[in-house]
Design a protein around this motif. Structure first.
Motif, PDB file in Angstrom:
ATOM      1  N   HIS B 143      50.157  46.593  45.771  1.00 48.97           N
ATOM      2  CA  HIS B 143      50.115  45.201  46.184  1.00 48.97           C
ATOM      3  C   HIS B 143      51.502  44.746  46.633  1.00 48.97           C
ATOM      4  O   HIS B 143      51.655  44.062  47.648  1.00 48.97           O
ATOM      5  CB  HIS B 143      49.640  44.349  44.998  1.00 48.97           C
ATOM      6  N   LEU B 151      51.472  40.929  41.685  1.00 49.64           N
ATOM      7  CA  LEU B 151      50.038  40.783  41.448  1.00 49.64           C
ATOM      8  C   LEU B 151      49.808  39.728  40.363  1.00 49.64           C
ATOM      9  O   LEU B 151      50.441  39.784  39.306  1.00 49.64           O
ATOM     10  CB  LEU B 151      49.487  42.137  40.981  1.00 49.64           C
ATOM     11  N   THR B 154      44.983  37.059  37.624  1.00 47.90           N
ATOM     12  CA  THR B 154      43.616  36.937  38.132  1.00 47.90           C
ATOM     13  C   THR B 154      43.286  38.117  39.048  1.00 47.90           C
ATOM     14  O   THR B 154      42.216  38.723  38.953  1.00 47.90           O
ATOM     15  CB  THR B 154      43.453  35.624  38.928  1.00 47.90           C
ATOM     16  N   GLN B 155      44.225  38.427  39.935  1.00 50.87           N
ATOM     17  CA  GLN B 155      44.005  39.568  40.828  1.00 50.87           C
ATOM     18  C   GLN B 155      43.901  40.863  40.035  1.00 50.87           C
ATOM     19  O   GLN B 155      43.108  41.746  40.353  1.00 50.87           O
ATOM     20  CB  GLN B 155      45.163  39.683  41.832  1.00 50.87           C
ATOM     21  N   SER B 159      40.753  43.493  39.871  1.00 55.25           N
ATOM     22  CA  SER B 159      40.843  44.873  40.329  1.00 55.25           C
ATOM     23  C   SER B 159      40.205  45.845  39.339  1.00 55.25           C
ATOM     24  O   SER B 159      40.024  47.018  39.643  1.00 55.25           O
ATOM     25  CB  SER B 159      42.308  45.265  40.523  1.00 55.25           C
TER      26      SER B 159
END
Lengths: 260, 284
Positions: B143, B151, B154-155, B159
């Motif tokens: 990322h 990152l 939440t991301q 993932s």
């Protein structure tokens, strides 16, 4: 490194990257800090209950430890005098269970497992001393313990506060340790029968523990120690039988147990 | 008790020997003893349940190890990238996609043992945590290579396959390790890019700036009281060292860059405070 060679100034960063002025999105800080704060708030709340439980456990244990110095006939009264603290403890455990059940059980159970084990030990020791109807030497089942403490046991299908098998087994080991001390002190009190009872009880538990396939964990380490308690109790029994101090009925029972 | 006569002692010896042999098998329990032992039925049930628990735990540990190994390979590949803050070369994208799908398959295989909302959701958290952290390190590095950003939590959760919990501890663990990876990359770029060409001169300071912001970010968090504890303190120390190493390397570039002979490689370690965690990145 401030004055010349200015071609390396960050202002030369390409526009796309420069748009992201900060590598860390403020959202990260907020969400992370929020989670940390919630976590520590819950821990503080739980610690309040655990403090009460700890105090109650100490009171109960100081009363029950007199079992080592009073005759069996005085035990019912002794145990009865713990009832009010047990009742108080049950309320505290209820509060703990309610607060903890809002969160995943295994996320926080290490915070209270020690105190729960102490509470379980206290109820099973008290029961061992006086039995349900005055008969010494009973082991409460995990279900009975759950009922006494007012919490569900060995839950598998939902995520809620409960008593686990491991906690129950840990408390049994604590009971074994206490009983090996009691075997010695029974003799001091002139009670030659109780060591026989303890011996039989602990040997049965010892062989029961052997059927468990324990991995290298705390339960394994503690259960490995049971044999030393067995030996300590056997030494008492041996000393008594050597001097013909064992009530005759018990010798037979023990003799059979030895051969079985 | 040295002076004991033999006779009364014998039954005890027999019992002792019997129990000595008992330790590693179940067969020793004679049917008679079993029948006489009031605790046996209860303990047999306990054994079955504990066995199930140990089986689950072992599955999780194994998956965690495999996930860690795959993530490490993914990171190695990404360390070969020289194109920051934009689309990555095909060999990196291919490798990342392939390993990510393998990792997802591994997570899915242990999903029944970890699913959130069920009782065991956090039971094996400690056992899977290593894998999750390494995986997060890999995808947050990916990322960062593309976007130049950290990152978000939440991301990070998104993932992971649905049902796998991301604890704050694991998020931290992954991000701390990311700082180490970014440091390695920064040093490599400084070492391999001539100063007067575009790339090294411009983008290294962006990396350094990023590292400083990340460091400041972690420094500003109040982690007391939570379950984070010592582990975070230790990793914070390592991270500070990382940032200082890059600062030292950039300084070396600026001061001595134009004078450096061919093949000269900046040595960041002399400029930072040194100390903890340095060995970990010596191969950078």
């Amino acid at each position: 490194m401030s004055n010349n060679k200015m071609d390396i100034e960050p202002t030369n960063v390409d526009p796309a990257a420069a748009a992201n002025a900060s590598v860390v999105d403020p959202e990260i800080f907020e969400s992370v800090q929020k989670q940390i704060d919630e976590d520590s708030q819950l821990r503080d709340e739980l610690k309040g209950y655990l403090k009460s439980m700890d105090r109650q456990a100490r009171q109960i244990s100081s009363i029950l430890s007199r079992a080592h110095s009073v005759p069996s006939s005085a035990l019912p009264q002794l145990v009865a005098s713990t009832q009010s603290i047990f009742a108080e403890q049950k309320v505290t455990i209820g509060q703990l269970a309610e607060a903890a059940s809002k969160y995943p059980y295994y996320k926080y159970n290490n915070i209270w497992t020690r105190d729960i084990q102490n509470a379980v030990f206290a109820v099973i020791f008290a029961r061992w001393l006086v039995g349900k109807d005055g008969k010494q030497g009973e082991l409460m089942t995990i279900e009975e313990v759950g009922e006494a403490l007012g919490i569900p046991v060995n839950i598998k299908d939902r995520d809620t506060f409960h008593l686990t098998i491991e906690e129950y087994l840990q408390s049994i080991i604590t009971l074994i340790e206490e009983l090996s001390r009691l075997a010695v002190n029974s003799v001091t009190l002139g009670d030659y029968q109780r060591p026989m009872l303890i011996s039989r009880f602990v040997k049965d538990l010892h062989s029961a523990f052997q059927v468990l396939n324990l991995k290298n964990d705390i339960l394994r380490r503690r259960s490995d120690g049971i044999k030393y308690n067995v030996k300590k109790i056997e030494d008492v029994v041996y000393d008594l039988s050597l001097r013909n101090l064992v009530p005759s009925k018990q010798v037979e029972v023990e003799g059979e147990a030895g051969k079985a | 008790m040295p002076h004991q006569p033999h006779q009364p002692r014998r039954p005890r010896h027999e019992k002792d020997n019997e129990q000595g042999n008992e330790n590693h098998s179940e067969t020793y329990i004679q049917p008679a003893a079993l029948a006489n032992n009031p605790f046996m039925p209860m303990f047999t049930i306990f054994r079955d349940e504990l066995d199930e628990h140990h089986d689950r735990r072992e599955r999780v540990i194994k998956a965690s190890r495999d996930i860690t190994a795959l993530s490490k390979k993914m990171i190695f590949t990404m360390q070969r990238s020289r194109s920051l803050y934009g689309p990555q070369p095909l060999f990196i994208e291919k490798d990342t996609a392939q390993r990510t799908s393998q990792i997802h398959a591994l997570f899915t295989s242990i999903l029944p043992d970890l699913t959130s909302g069920t009782l065991n959701s956090h039971r094996y958290a400690r056992n899977i945590s290593g894998g999750i952290q390494e995986y997060l390190e890999a995808i947050s590095f990916h990322h960062y290579l593309i976007t130049g950003r950290l990152l978000t939590i939440t991301q990070a959760q998104a993932s992971l396959p649905e049902g796998i919990n991301l604890t704050i501890e694991d998020y931290f663990g992954g991000i701390f390790d990311l700082v180490g990876e970014v440091m390695r990359l920064a040093i490599t770029i400084i070492a391999t890019t001539p100063l007067d060409k575009e790339g090294g001169g411009v983008k290294t300071p962006k990396i350094l700036g990023d590292l400083r912001v990340m460091r400041a970010f972690f420094d500003s968090l109040d982690t007391r009281g939570g379950g984070l504890g010592k582990e975070v303190e230790k990793k914070m120390g390592v991270m500070r060292t990382c940032v200082e190493k890059v600062e030292g390397a950039v300084y070396g570039m600026l001061v001595r860059g134009s004078e450096r002979p061919a093949g000269w490689v900046p040595d960041g370690s002399g400029m930072g405070s040194g100390g903890r965690g340095e060995d970990e990145y010596d191969d950078a």
